[in-house]
Design a protein around this motif. Structure first.
Motif, PDB file in Angstrom:
ATOM      1  N   GLU A  24       0.810  -1.202   0.000  1.00 40.31           N
ATOM      2  CA  GLU A  24       0.000   0.000   0.000  1.00 40.31           C
ATOM      3  C   GLU A  24       0.854   1.267   0.000  1.00 40.31           C
ATOM      4  OE1 GLU A  24      -2.480  -1.078   3.246  1.00 40.31           O
ATOM      5  OE2 GLU A  24      -3.573  -2.528   2.005  1.00 40.31           O
ATOM      6  N   TYR A  25       0.148   2.387  -0.055  1.00 39.68           N
ATOM      7  CA  TYR A  25       0.760   3.710  -0.215  1.00 39.68           C
ATOM      8  C   TYR A  25       2.041   3.932   0.589  1.00 39.68           C
ATOM      9  CZ  TYR A  25       1.308   8.744   0.295  1.00 39.68           C
ATOM     10  OH  TYR A  25       1.825  10.007   0.334  1.00 39.68           O
ATOM     11  N   GLU A  26       2.038   3.576   1.859  1.00 39.28           N
ATOM     12  CA  GLU A  26       3.178   3.902   2.733  1.00 39.28           C
ATOM     13  C   GLU A  26       4.474   3.202   2.339  1.00 39.28           C
ATOM     14  OE1 GLU A  26       2.615   3.666   6.861  1.00 39.28           O
ATOM     15  OE2 GLU A  26       1.188   5.331   6.847  1.00 39.28           O
ATOM     16  N   VAL A  66      -4.814  -3.596 -10.507  1.00 37.08           N
ATOM     17  CA  VAL A  66      -4.610  -3.910  -9.086  1.00 37.08           C
ATOM     18  C   VAL A  66      -3.693  -2.882  -8.414  1.00 37.08           C
ATOM     19  CG1 VAL A  66      -3.653  -5.615  -7.487  1.00 37.08           C
ATOM     20  CG2 VAL A  66      -4.966  -6.375  -9.471  1.00 37.08           C
ATOM     21  N   TYR A  67      -2.633  -2.455  -9.112  1.00 34.56           N
ATOM     22  CA  TYR A  67      -1.685  -1.513  -8.514  1.00 34.56           C
ATOM     23  C   TYR A  67      -2.282  -0.110  -8.431  1.00 34.56           C
ATOM     24  CZ  TYR A  67       1.280  -5.393  -9.925  1.00 34.56           C
ATOM     25  OH  TYR A  67       1.795  -6.642 -10.127  1.00 34.56           O
ATOM     26  N   VAL A  68      -3.034   0.266  -9.463  1.00 33.44           N
ATOM     27  CA  VAL A  68      -3.694   1.573  -9.437  1.00 33.44           C
ATOM     28  C   VAL A  68      -4.638   1.644  -8.234  1.00 33.44           C
ATOM     29  CG1 VAL A  68      -5.408   3.003 -10.626  1.00 33.44           C
ATOM     30  CG2 VAL A  68      -3.445   2.111 -11.888  1.00 33.44           C
ATOM     31  N   ASP A  69      -5.369   0.551  -7.989  1.00 39.93           N
ATOM     32  CA  ASP A  69      -6.308   0.546  -6.869  1.00 39.93           C
ATOM     33  C   ASP A  69      -5.606   0.697  -5.518  1.00 39.93           C
ATOM     34  OD1 ASP A  69      -8.440   0.348  -8.547  1.00 39.93           O
ATOM     35  OD2 ASP A  69      -8.729  -1.807  -8.306  1.00 39.93           O
ATOM     36  N   LEU A  70      -4.353   0.241  -5.426  1.00 35.52           N
ATOM     37  CA  LEU A  70      -3.615   0.324  -4.163  1.00 35.52           C
ATOM     38  C   LEU A  70      -3.273   1.772  -3.783  1.00 35.52           C
ATOM     39  CD1 LEU A  70      -1.105  -2.663  -4.481  1.00 35.52           C
ATOM     40  CD2 LEU A  70      -2.764  -2.383  -2.640  1.00 35.52           C
ATOM     41  N   VAL A  71      -3.160   2.650  -4.768  1.00 39.87           N
ATOM     42  CA  VAL A  71      -2.693   4.006  -4.464  1.00 39.87           C
ATOM     43  C   VAL A  71      -3.718   5.097  -4.794  1.00 39.87           C
ATOM     44  CG1 VAL A  71      -0.292   3.347  -4.858  1.00 39.87           C
ATOM     45  CG2 VAL A  71      -1.588   4.342  -6.735  1.00 39.87           C
ATOM     46  N   THR A 106      -5.964   2.296 -16.836  1.00 46.61           N
ATOM     47  CA  THR A 106      -5.535   0.947 -16.482  1.00 46.61           C
ATOM     48  C   THR A 106      -5.646   0.021 -17.676  1.00 46.61           C
ATOM     49  OG1 THR A 106      -7.749   0.322 -15.766  1.00 46.61           O
ATOM     50  CG2 THR A 106      -6.306   1.242 -14.089  1.00 46.61           C
ATOM     51  N   THR A 107      -4.754  -0.971 -17.691  1.00 45.09           N
ATOM     52  CA  THR A 107      -4.862  -2.043 -18.689  1.00 45.09           C
ATOM     53  C   THR A 107      -4.720  -3.356 -17.937  1.00 45.09           C
ATOM     54  OG1 THR A 107      -2.493  -2.206 -19.170  1.00 45.09           O
ATOM     55  CG2 THR A 107      -3.745  -0.611 -20.455  1.00 45.09           C
ATOM     56  N   PRO A 108      -5.284  -4.433 -18.490  1.00 41.62           N
ATOM     57  CA  PRO A 108      -5.192  -5.718 -17.787  1.00 41.62           C
ATOM     58  C   PRO A 108      -3.768  -6.254 -17.806  1.00 41.62           C
ATOM     59  CG  PRO A 108      -6.730  -5.816 -19.667  1.00 41.62           C
ATOM     60  CD  PRO A 108      -6.007  -4.532 -19.754  1.00 41.62           C
ATOM     61  N   ILE A 118       3.032   3.149 -13.200  1.00 44.49           N
ATOM     62  CA  ILE A 118       3.373   2.539 -11.912  1.00 44.49           C
ATOM     63  C   ILE A 118       3.530   1.031 -12.021  1.00 44.49           C
ATOM     64  CG2 ILE A 118       2.362   4.392 -10.515  1.00 44.49           C
ATOM     65  CD1 ILE A 118      -0.022   2.550  -9.982  1.00 44.49           C
ATOM     66  N   CYS A 119       4.478   0.510 -11.211  1.00 46.42           N
ATOM     67  CA  CYS A 119       4.758  -0.917 -11.135  1.00 46.42           C
ATOM     68  C   CYS A 119       4.734  -1.306  -9.662  1.00 46.42           C
ATOM     69  CB  CYS A 119       6.153  -1.241 -11.650  1.00 46.42           C
ATOM     70  SG  CYS A 119       6.559  -0.521 -13.240  1.00 46.42           S
ATOM     71  N   SER A 120       4.328  -2.514  -9.396  1.00 48.40           N
ATOM     72  CA  SER A 120       4.434  -3.051  -8.044  1.00 48.40           C
ATOM     73  C   SER A 120       5.903  -3.267  -7.717  1.00 48.40           C
ATOM     74  CB  SER A 120       3.680  -4.375  -7.993  1.00 48.40           C
ATOM     75  OG  SER A 120       4.000  -5.089  -6.847  1.00 48.40           O
ATOM     76  N   GLY A 121       6.286  -3.080  -6.469  1.00 48.40           N
ATOM     77  CA  GLY A 121       7.669  -3.315  -6.062  1.00 48.40           C
ATOM     78  C   GLY A 121       8.593  -2.280  -6.674  1.00 48.40           C
ATOM     79  N   ASP A 122       9.631  -2.742  -7.322  1.00 48.76           N
ATOM     80  CA  ASP A 122      10.574  -1.860  -8.004  1.00 48.76           C
ATOM     81  C   ASP A 122      10.320  -1.917  -9.505  1.00 48.76           C
ATOM     82  OD1 ASP A 122      13.159  -0.276  -8.032  1.00 48.76           O
ATOM     83  OD2 ASP A 122      13.645  -1.928  -9.382  1.00 48.76           O
TER      84      ASP A 122
END
Lengths: 243, 243
Positions: free
Chosen positions: B13-15, B36-41, B52-54, B78-82
């Motif tokens: 999440e954001y933090e 999924v990542y867009v929804d996290l932030v 968003t794209t699948p 945006i990407c999850s992780g690095d």
């Protein structure tokens, strides 16, 4: 129960740390660390108590943190990069066994491998191996074996601690070992002072890297067989199919 | 000149994102990413345009970002992780060659290896190898070779994408390969949903890991010959001397 955060502050200045890390430091009474790292973040945490110890005094630094926490203080032990990559989180958890009344929470950070990669472009992307060339705590034979096997496996290799006063020729030795499996024209990169003033980077071949002098603030990236230079950036593709 | 940030938002999440990443997202008009990542932030960046794209539509996602930037928007992908570890930064730099008027800046983040390590304790600490078990873009023979050589080199091994519907037995196969060099009692750990709701972790032996079913949101850590369990945590020492 008192608490210690073991915090990776990222590779450079304040903005490189996570929001979570900044919050953890903000919630502390006391921030403990190696002098250089404390200086990188000090101005953003006015009013905190700062305790510093010199390099190589890691055990003392850990005990200092636990003694403060045992006195009821909320403490942060800060590390450059990530707390768990050549950082203090392991030692803190080990010494923490002697202080069961203190809770230890590890707060991750951006390590030099990913911080430096962002400066160079996208050198990692896929599988990689991280190897420290410091033989202070690891026999050189072990390091040598890892360099050879990681090269044979065609990993992108990221080298930490590539040089020091006593080990000025270690990068050259490492390159010679890697060249037993990696081509001399393998795309490589070096990054200095990641996320700090004076940040610099350079893309070159493995053969050129062999004859390049780097300092202890440099992180070295050695590509895999697919790594390319694209518009001055070091880029590794996502896989081995359709390339 | 218009600009695209390729931002690693960290494992959850954001933090978990860096201050720099949060500032980059804050400065953008448009945020592009996998749903999924867009929804996290999303909730932290009100007023932005979100595209968003699948999953598996990575090339389309990259082009979408560049088309937006070419229209004068400041864009974050945006990407999850690095962004540079099984992330989008490489593809973005490659496709970016077609858009010389758009500047690309990669903003690093905490990858699952270090994020998950913090949850488990300190499993990495020293040299490690990161291997994805996904054979979508890499032939299985290459993955197999890396598992064997990394085990022979006594690396701590961190496994990404350890499982999926189609690859439900890959972790078992990987454990069998690693056990040719690593002892069955090697200390291992798994972490699920790092930095997100439902975060969980478990420490076990390599032999137990072999018979453990994990999902695609799990990151797996296989210790080296020195890795220990200390107070329920997975801890690797800093070196091989004086242990």
């Amino acid at each position: 129960m008192s608490k210690i955060y073991v915090v990776g502050i990222g590779p450079g200045e304040y903005e490189q740390m996570t929001v979570r890390a900044a919050k953890a430091l903000g919630s502390c009474d006391t921030i403990v660390g190696y002098t250089v790292y404390v200086d990188l973040v000090k101005e953003h945490f006015a009013g905190k108590e700062f305790l510093t110890t010199p390099m190589k005094k890691e055990v003392e630094r850990c005990r200092l943190a636990f003694e403060e926490a045992a006195r009821g203080k909320t403490v942060a032990m800060i590390c450059s990069g990530d707390a768990g990559v050549y950082g203090m989180s392991g030692l803190m958890l080990e010494i923490g066994m002697e202080y069961p009344e203190v809770e230890v929470e590890v707060v991750p950070g951006v390590t030099a491998a990913t911080g430096g990669a962002a400066v160079l472009g996208a050198p990692l992307i896929h599988d990689f191996a991280l190897i420290s060339l410091s033989d202070l705590l690891t026999p050189w034979e072990k390091i040598e074996k890892r360099l050879l096997l990681a090269s044979e496996a065609d990993f992108v290799i990221c080298l930490y601690n590539p040089s020091s006063k006593k080990r000025h020729d270690y990068l050259k030795k490492a390159c010679d070992l890697m060249m037993r499996y990696k081509a001399p024209e393998t795309v490589c990169g070096i990054v200095g002072n990641i996320g700090r003033q004076g940040e610099s980077c350079r893309v070159m071949t493995l053969e050129e890297l062999r004859d390049t002098q780097v300092d202890m603030f440099t992180t070295v990236f050695v590509g895999n067989s697919q790594t390319k230079e694209i518009g001055g950036k070091m880029v590794t593709p996502r896989g081995y199919k359709n390339v």
